[in-house]
Design an enzyme around this catalytic site. Structure first.
Site, PDB file in Angstrom:
ATOM      1  CB  SER A 121      -1.350 -46.933   0.257  1.00 62.82           C
ATOM      2  OG  SER A 121      -1.620 -48.280   0.034  1.00 62.82           O
ATOM      3  CG  HIS A 122      -0.235 -49.886   3.443  1.00 66.37           C
ATOM      4  ND1 HIS A 122       0.195 -49.459   2.213  1.00 66.37           N
ATOM      5  CD2 HIS A 122       0.877 -50.109   4.171  1.00 66.37           C
ATOM      6  CE1 HIS A 122       1.511 -49.439   2.195  1.00 66.37           C
ATOM      7  NE2 HIS A 122       1.956 -49.830   3.374  1.00 66.37           N
ATOM      8  CG  ASP A 292      -4.984 -50.736   0.647  1.00 61.76           C
ATOM      9  OD1 ASP A 292      -5.981 -50.862  -0.077  1.00 61.76           O
ATOM     10  OD2 ASP A 292      -3.909 -50.248   0.234  1.00 61.76           O
ATOM     11  CG  ASP A 294      -5.104 -46.980  -1.903  1.00 55.41           C
ATOM     12  OD1 ASP A 294      -4.798 -47.857  -1.076  1.00 55.41           O
ATOM     13  OD2 ASP A 294      -4.430 -46.755  -2.929  1.00 55.41           O
ATOM     14  CG  ASP A 296      -4.035 -50.200  -3.878  1.00 52.39           C
ATOM     15  OD1 ASP A 296      -4.161 -50.324  -2.637  1.00 52.39           O
ATOM     16  OD2 ASP A 296      -3.162 -49.489  -4.405  1.00 52.39           O
ATOM     17  NE  ARG A 297      -0.545 -52.247   0.037  1.00 48.48           N
ATOM     18  CZ  ARG A 297       0.616 -52.372   0.626  1.00 48.48           C
ATOM     19  NH1 ARG A 297       0.753 -53.156   1.676  1.00 48.48           N
ATOM     20  NH2 ARG A 297       1.664 -51.714   0.191  1.00 48.48           N
ATOM     21  CE  LYS A 393      -1.155 -52.729  -4.174  1.00 50.30           C
ATOM     22  NZ  LYS A 393      -0.431 -51.524  -4.572  1.00 50.30           N
TER      23      LYS A 393
END
Ligand code: G16
Length: 566
Positions: A121-122, A292, A294, A296-297, A393
């Site tokens: 992720s982030h 981010d 991937d 999603d954010r 998300k």
């Protein structure tokens, strides 16, 4: 078609004791995956082992990642293990690239049994950064706790795994590759798909692309700046915002996915997306957003760097939900937020008489509500916003939602936000993160706080700071009973609620890869017109002081300030 059957072999292994998935997936330092023998293989075998053999045989699984270091090496192992474990068909993003929302979209579109996403992720990437695996189930969403617990239990007793070590797949060429295996599961096919196509088609059916095109390339063009932070979103931003919606090519920056994200945290917040904040502060752009690793954010900014708090972002989308054609068709079934997210969304839910659900942190908790047709729009303070169009998300969806609101209202981000506060009042919100704290010390801080909160005199206790008084109304460790399946999730964060509705929440993050991260969330509501435009850190200063005092976090960690303040 390769006509020599590919051998399937069984390899002996031994368990690792810490393969417990966190808030979303298993995240560790890259070298743990790379150098601990069979570490990745063990976890992948446990993912496949969590799926009933009858469901697994001949099924389809979606695979892709955010392009970070070790992405494609991991995909090669997953392909070899999927074949050996009876999966019939893999759909993989070209060059191993798929954003998390795109994986969710494809799982749902082709009715796959699930998906594996290579991402932390982030968190930063590269040989010295983090690597991770998310596992999503057939509804397209993150595996719920019952599944991650099953994977964890399997990981504690694993003795062997199955693999086709000679199976080599070409990730670069779109199309199907078929393999004959030396076992009863055959043939095995791998389909390489365009990374952005299915996701783009989905967005076309959700938003009014003509209106967005007019906004981004018409005579009164909105000047935007989108920062993909060298994560997976570059190709999506280029294709959708620039090619389809006509935003100038230079509106999109850092769009080449890099294995180490250019040495930065691909984390869209005011600290790690500082370049975007600076660019916005020049006043050259009307709208800014970052994503981010991937995808999603998201973080939304207005002109001069005006920051939209994620808790406010979902509330604004809720208040303007019918500017999005998708919701005109589906109607709105309910709203939801994670417990630490501010109560801004609750105000809109109350005004519109739409149900509001409060879930623990983790997008997986929204999936059940969506599958039961109880939830349409949800958001989290951790820069996550999305709807029931998928079960993740979705950063780019959030950007198009905001652009739809701007196109309709013809107002700036700042004006939209200010008018929202004037109408609904404002939930001031901040989050203090203390990253990489010693895990034992962090556990002890939480334990001592819980003991303090359990004291009978704590409820009713009056804190007086800077002439402000806060009386404790309720103190608990948040527990969630899923209204759909009745499952109970305990220990989801220590919560102190004051008589005026203000909240202090203490929680250990489930996404770090080293030590522990303590998060303190502070939420306080004001309706008074002379207060709603003040600075959050000023308005929340008495509550911040109470949080630091009762936790003694600085004294006990040796820190003098948080690592990140949102
Ligand atoms: C994951 C989850 C989110 C959660 C976030 C932060 O996001 O999907 O629902 O809010 O972690 O979790 P924590 O506070 O435990 O660190 P992502 O984008 O990291 O996959």
């Amino acid at each position: 078609m390769d006509d020599s059957p590919v051998p399937v072999v069984t390899v002996l292994t031994a368990p690792y004791d810490a393969q417990k998935p966190g808030t979303s997936g298993l995240r560790k330092k890259t070298n743990v995956f790379q150098t601990k023998p069979r570490y990745l293989q063990n976890f992948v075998q446990c993912i496949f082992g969590s799926i009933d053999l009858r469901d697994r045989q001949g099924s389809t699984v979606v695979v892709g990642g955010d392009g970070r270091y070790y992405n494609n090496a991991a995909i090669e192992i997953i392909v070899q293990m999927a074949a050996a474990n009876g999966i019939g068909h893999l759909v993989i993003g070209q060059n191993g690239i798929l954003s998390t929302p795109a994986v969710s979209c494809i799982i749902r579109k082709i009715k796959a049994i699930g998906g594996i996403i290579l991402t932390a992720s982030h968190n930063p990437g590269g040989p010295d950064g983090d690597f991770g695996i998310k596992y999503n189930i057939s509804n397209g969403g993150p595996a719920p706790e019952a599944v991650t617990e099953k994977i964890f239990q399997l990981s504690k007793t694993i003795e062997e795994y199955s693999i086709c070590p000679d199976l080599k797949v070409d990730l670069t060429t779109i199309g199907k590759q078929q393999f004959d295996l030396e076992n009863k599961f055959k043939p095995f096919t791998v389909e390489i798909v365009d990374s952005v196509e299915a996701y783009t088609n989905m967005l076309r059916n959700i938003f009014d692309f003509n209106a967005l095109k007019e906004l981004l390339s018409g005579p009164n063009q909105l000047k935007i700046r989108l920062d993909a932070m060298h994560g997976v979103m570059g190709p999506y931003v280029k294709k959708i915002l620039c090619e389809e919606l006509g935003a100038p090519a230079n509106s999109a920056v850092n769009c080449v996915p890099l294995e180490d994200f250019g040495g930065h945290h691909p984390d869209p917040n005011l600290t790690y997306a500082a370049d975007l904040v600076q660019a916005m502060q020049t006043g050259d752009y009307d709208f800014g957003a970052a994503f981010d690793g991937d995808g999603d954010r998201n973080m939304i900014l207005g002109k001069h760097g005006f920051f939209v708090n994620p808790s406010d972002s979902v509330a604004v989308i809720a208040a303007n939900i019918f500017t999005i054609p998708y919701f005109q068709q589906t109607g709105v079934r309910g709203f939801a937020r994670s417990m630490p997210t501010s109560g801004a969304l609750d105000r809109v839910a109350k005004a519109t008489k739409i149900a509001l659900y409060e879930t623990p942190t983790g997008w997986k908790f929204f999936g059940n509500l969506m599958d039961a047709n109880k939830l349409s729009l949800c958001g989290e303070e951790s820069f996550g916003t999305g709807s029931d169009h998928i079960r993740e998300k979705d950063g780019l969806w959030a950007v198009l939602a905001w652009l739809s609101i701007i196109a309709k209202s013809k107002q700036s981000v700042e004006t939209i936000m200010q008018e929202h506060w004037q109408k609904y009042g404002r939930n001031f919100f901040t989050r203090y993160d203390y990253e990489e704290v010693d895990a034992a010390a962090a556990g002890k801080i939480m334990k001592d706080l819980e003991t303090l909160m359990a004291d009978r005199a704590f409820v009713g206790h009056k804190f007086t700071v800077c002439e402000e008084e806060y009386i404790v109304d309720k103190a608990d460790n948040f527990e969630y009973c899923d209204p759909v399946d009745g499952s109970v999730s305990r220990n989801q964060g220590l919560r102190i609620i004051f008589t005026d509705g203000s909240r202090l929440i203490f929680r250990l993050s489930g996404t770090g890869s080293a030590g522990a991260t303590i998060r303190i969330y502070i939420d306080s509501y004001y309706k008074d017109a002379c207060k709603i435009f003040k600075e959050p850190q000023v308005m929340l200063s008495p509550l911040i002081k109470i949080a630091l005092k009762i936790s003694q976090i600085h004294e006990r960690t040796g820190r003098t300030s948080p690592t990140v303040i949102t």
